[in-house]
Design a protein around this motif. Sequence first.
Motif, PDB file in Angstrom:
ATOM      1  N   GLU A   3      55.786  46.955  14.998  1.00 27.13           N
ATOM      2  CA  GLU A   3      56.748  47.556  15.901  1.00 27.13           C
ATOM      3  C   GLU A   3      58.145  47.535  15.290  1.00 27.13           C
ATOM      4  OE1 GLU A   3      58.085  47.258  20.551  1.00 27.13           O
ATOM      5  OE2 GLU A   3      56.457  46.012  19.804  1.00 27.13           O
ATOM      6  N   LYS A   4      58.867  48.640  15.461  1.00 25.88           N
ATOM      7  CA  LYS A   4      60.248  48.804  15.007  1.00 25.88           C
ATOM      8  C   LYS A   4      60.389  48.865  13.482  1.00 25.88           C
ATOM      9  CE  LYS A   4      62.284  46.820  19.119  1.00 25.88           C
ATOM     10  NZ  LYS A   4      63.208  45.891  19.699  1.00 25.88           N
ATOM     11  N   THR A   5      59.310  49.038  12.741  1.00 29.04           N
ATOM     12  CA  THR A   5      59.436  49.268  11.313  1.00 29.04           C
ATOM     13  C   THR A   5      59.397  50.767  11.074  1.00 29.04           C
ATOM     14  OG1 THR A   5      57.056  49.140  10.917  1.00 29.04           O
ATOM     15  CG2 THR A   5      58.330  47.092  10.701  1.00 29.04           C
ATOM     16  N   LEU A   6      60.071  51.201  10.065  1.00 32.52           N
ATOM     17  CA  LEU A   6      60.109  52.620   9.725  1.00 32.52           C
ATOM     18  C   LEU A   6      59.790  52.772   8.243  1.00 32.52           C
ATOM     19  CD1 LEU A   6      63.319  53.590  11.699  1.00 32.52           C
ATOM     20  CD2 LEU A   6      60.976  54.230  12.257  1.00 32.52           C
ATOM     21  N   PRO A   7      59.244  53.919   7.857  1.00 26.60           N
ATOM     22  CA  PRO A   7      58.936  54.127   6.441  1.00 26.60           C
ATOM     23  C   PRO A   7      60.207  54.272   5.606  1.00 26.60           C
ATOM     24  CG  PRO A   7      58.431  56.097   7.728  1.00 26.60           C
ATOM     25  CD  PRO A   7      58.854  55.038   8.690  1.00 26.60           C
ATOM     26  N   GLU A   8      60.032  54.225   4.298  1.00 24.82           N
ATOM     27  CA  GLU A   8      61.166  54.427   3.396  1.00 24.82           C
ATOM     28  C   GLU A   8      61.564  55.893   3.394  1.00 24.82           C
ATOM     29  OE1 GLU A   8      60.673  52.843  -0.516  1.00 24.82           O
ATOM     30  OE2 GLU A   8      59.640  51.067   0.231  1.00 24.82           O
ATOM     31  N   ASN A   9      62.793  56.160   3.018  1.00 18.19           N
ATOM     32  CA  ASN A   9      63.303  57.524   2.956  1.00 18.19           C
ATOM     33  C   ASN A   9      62.440  58.379   2.039  1.00 18.19           C
ATOM     34  OD1 ASN A   9      65.222  59.565   3.584  1.00 18.19           O
ATOM     35  ND2 ASN A   9      66.098  59.294   1.559  1.00 18.19           N
ATOM     36  N   GLY A  10      62.056  59.555   2.514  1.00 12.86           N
ATOM     37  CA  GLY A  10      61.275  60.493   1.719  1.00 12.86           C
ATOM     38  C   GLY A  10      59.785  60.219   1.696  1.00 12.86           C
ATOM     39  N   SER A  11      59.328  59.202   2.419  1.00 16.63           N
ATOM     40  CA  SER A  11      57.899  58.882   2.445  1.00 16.63           C
ATOM     41  C   SER A  11      57.119  59.990   3.136  1.00 16.63           C
ATOM     42  CB  SER A  11      57.656  57.589   3.218  1.00 16.63           C
ATOM     43  OG  SER A  11      58.229  56.499   2.574  1.00 16.63           O
ATOM     44  N   LEU A  12      55.966  60.329   2.551  1.00 16.33           N
ATOM     45  CA  LEU A  12      55.055  61.258   3.196  1.00 16.33           C
ATOM     46  C   LEU A  12      54.223  60.466   4.190  1.00 16.33           C
ATOM     47  CD1 LEU A  12      53.856  63.461   0.221  1.00 16.33           C
ATOM     48  CD2 LEU A  12      55.530  64.022   1.970  1.00 16.33           C
ATOM     49  N   VAL A  13      54.211  60.938   5.425  1.00 14.76           N
ATOM     50  CA  VAL A  13      53.556  60.205   6.498  1.00 14.76           C
ATOM     51  C   VAL A  13      52.759  61.155   7.387  1.00 14.76           C
ATOM     52  CG1 VAL A  13      55.316  58.388   6.610  1.00 14.76           C
ATOM     53  CG2 VAL A  13      55.591  60.426   7.990  1.00 14.76           C
ATOM     54  N   ARG A  14      51.876  60.567   8.167  1.00 17.61           N
ATOM     55  CA  ARG A  14      51.320  61.290   9.300  1.00 17.61           C
ATOM     56  C   ARG A  14      51.750  60.483  10.507  1.00 17.61           C
ATOM     57  NH1 ARG A  14      45.223  61.238  10.648  1.00 17.61           N
ATOM     58  NH2 ARG A  14      45.062  59.104  11.326  1.00 17.61           N
ATOM     59  N   PHE A  15      52.084  61.193  11.576  1.00 17.71           N
ATOM     60  CA  PHE A  15      52.649  60.509  12.731  1.00 17.71           C
ATOM     61  C   PHE A  15      52.154  61.135  14.023  1.00 17.71           C
ATOM     62  CE2 PHE A  15      55.591  63.832  11.472  1.00 17.71           C
ATOM     63  CZ  PHE A  15      55.978  64.419  12.662  1.00 17.71           C
ATOM     64  N   MET A  16      52.222  60.338  15.092  1.00 19.51           N
ATOM     65  CA  MET A  16      51.823  60.788  16.413  1.00 19.51           C
ATOM     66  C   MET A  16      52.954  60.480  17.385  1.00 19.51           C
ATOM     67  SD  MET A  16      48.594  59.602  18.797  1.00 19.51           S
ATOM     68  CE  MET A  16      47.451  59.734  17.462  1.00 19.51           C
ATOM     69  N   ARG A  17      53.336  61.496  18.138  1.00 14.49           N
ATOM     70  CA  ARG A  17      54.370  61.305  19.155  1.00 14.49           C
ATOM     71  C   ARG A  17      53.815  60.480  20.314  1.00 14.49           C
ATOM     72  NH1 ARG A  17      58.801  64.617  19.783  1.00 14.49           N
ATOM     73  NH2 ARG A  17      58.436  64.452  22.011  1.00 14.49           N
ATOM     74  N   ASN A  18      54.695  59.826  21.043  1.00 13.06           N
ATOM     75  CA  ASN A  18      54.293  59.039  22.213  1.00 13.06           C
ATOM     76  C   ASN A  18      53.646  59.890  23.290  1.00 13.06           C
ATOM     77  OD1 ASN A  18      55.316  56.574  21.238  1.00 13.06           O
ATOM     78  ND2 ASN A  18      57.364  57.133  21.896  1.00 13.06           N
ATOM     79  N   ASP A  19      54.071  61.145  23.421  1.00 14.20           N
ATOM     80  CA  ASP A  19      53.610  62.011  24.504  1.00 14.20           C
ATOM     81  C   ASP A  19      52.502  62.982  24.095  1.00 14.20           C
ATOM     82  OD1 ASP A  19      55.236  63.467  22.843  1.00 14.20           O
ATOM     83  OD2 ASP A  19      56.399  64.405  24.445  1.00 14.20           O
ATOM     84  N   GLU A  20      51.907  62.797  22.913  1.00 17.35           N
ATOM     85  CA  GLU A  20      50.843  63.682  22.440  1.00 17.35           C
ATOM     86  C   GLU A  20      49.730  62.871  21.797  1.00 17.35           C
ATOM     87  OE1 GLU A  20      52.513  66.615  19.859  1.00 17.35           O
ATOM     88  OE2 GLU A  20      53.841  67.404  21.393  1.00 17.35           O
ATOM     89  N   GLU A  21      48.599  63.523  21.555  1.00 19.12           N
ATOM     90  CA  GLU A  21      47.461  62.851  20.941  1.00 19.12           C
ATOM     91  C   GLU A  21      47.112  63.420  19.574  1.00 19.12           C
ATOM     92  OE1 GLU A  21      44.170  62.676  23.587  1.00 19.12           O
ATOM     93  OE2 GLU A  21      45.344  61.779  25.210  1.00 19.12           O
ATOM     94  N   ASP A  22      47.907  64.351  19.078  1.00 22.12           N
ATOM     95  CA  ASP A  22      47.635  64.988  17.794  1.00 22.12           C
ATOM     96  C   ASP A  22      48.486  64.366  16.693  1.00 22.12           C
ATOM     97  OD1 ASP A  22      45.855  66.806  18.964  1.00 22.12           O
ATOM     98  OD2 ASP A  22      47.491  68.207  19.422  1.00 22.12           O
ATOM     99  N   TRP A  23      47.860  64.141  15.547  1.00 25.52           N
ATOM    100  CA  TRP A  23      48.585  63.664  14.377  1.00 25.52           C
ATOM    101  C   TRP A  23      49.269  64.838  13.698  1.00 25.52           C
ATOM    102  CZ3 TRP A  23      49.308  58.677  13.009  1.00 25.52           C
ATOM    103  CH2 TRP A  23      48.500  57.718  13.609  1.00 25.52           C
ATOM    104  N   ARG A  24      50.426  64.612  13.126  1.00 24.06           N
ATOM    105  CA  ARG A  24      51.178  65.619  12.365  1.00 24.06           C
ATOM    106  C   ARG A  24      51.494  65.044  10.996  1.00 24.06           C
ATOM    107  NH1 ARG A  24      54.416  68.829  16.494  1.00 24.06           N
ATOM    108  NH2 ARG A  24      53.651  68.047  18.481  1.00 24.06           N
TER     109      ARG A  24
END
Length: 59
Positions: A3-24
């Motif tokens: 919790e409360k950790t964030l990736p490094e600048n420019g990192s390629l990530v997949r993420f999910m919003r709190n209000d959705e169920e789809d990964w981006r």
Amino acid sequence: MEEKTLPENGSLVRFMRNDEEDWRDGEYDAENKMFIEIYSTELTTHNWTDVGKWELLDV
């Protein structure tokens, strides 16, 4: 993800919003604390507080 950790600048990530169920797929912009979608037809950003989960993408 811890919790409360964030990736490094420019990192390629997949993420999910709190209000959705789809990964981006996206990139993290540490300067603006935004997740940026990389496969969107328009520039689409998401505030880090709206993202509930994220994972680093293997490149």
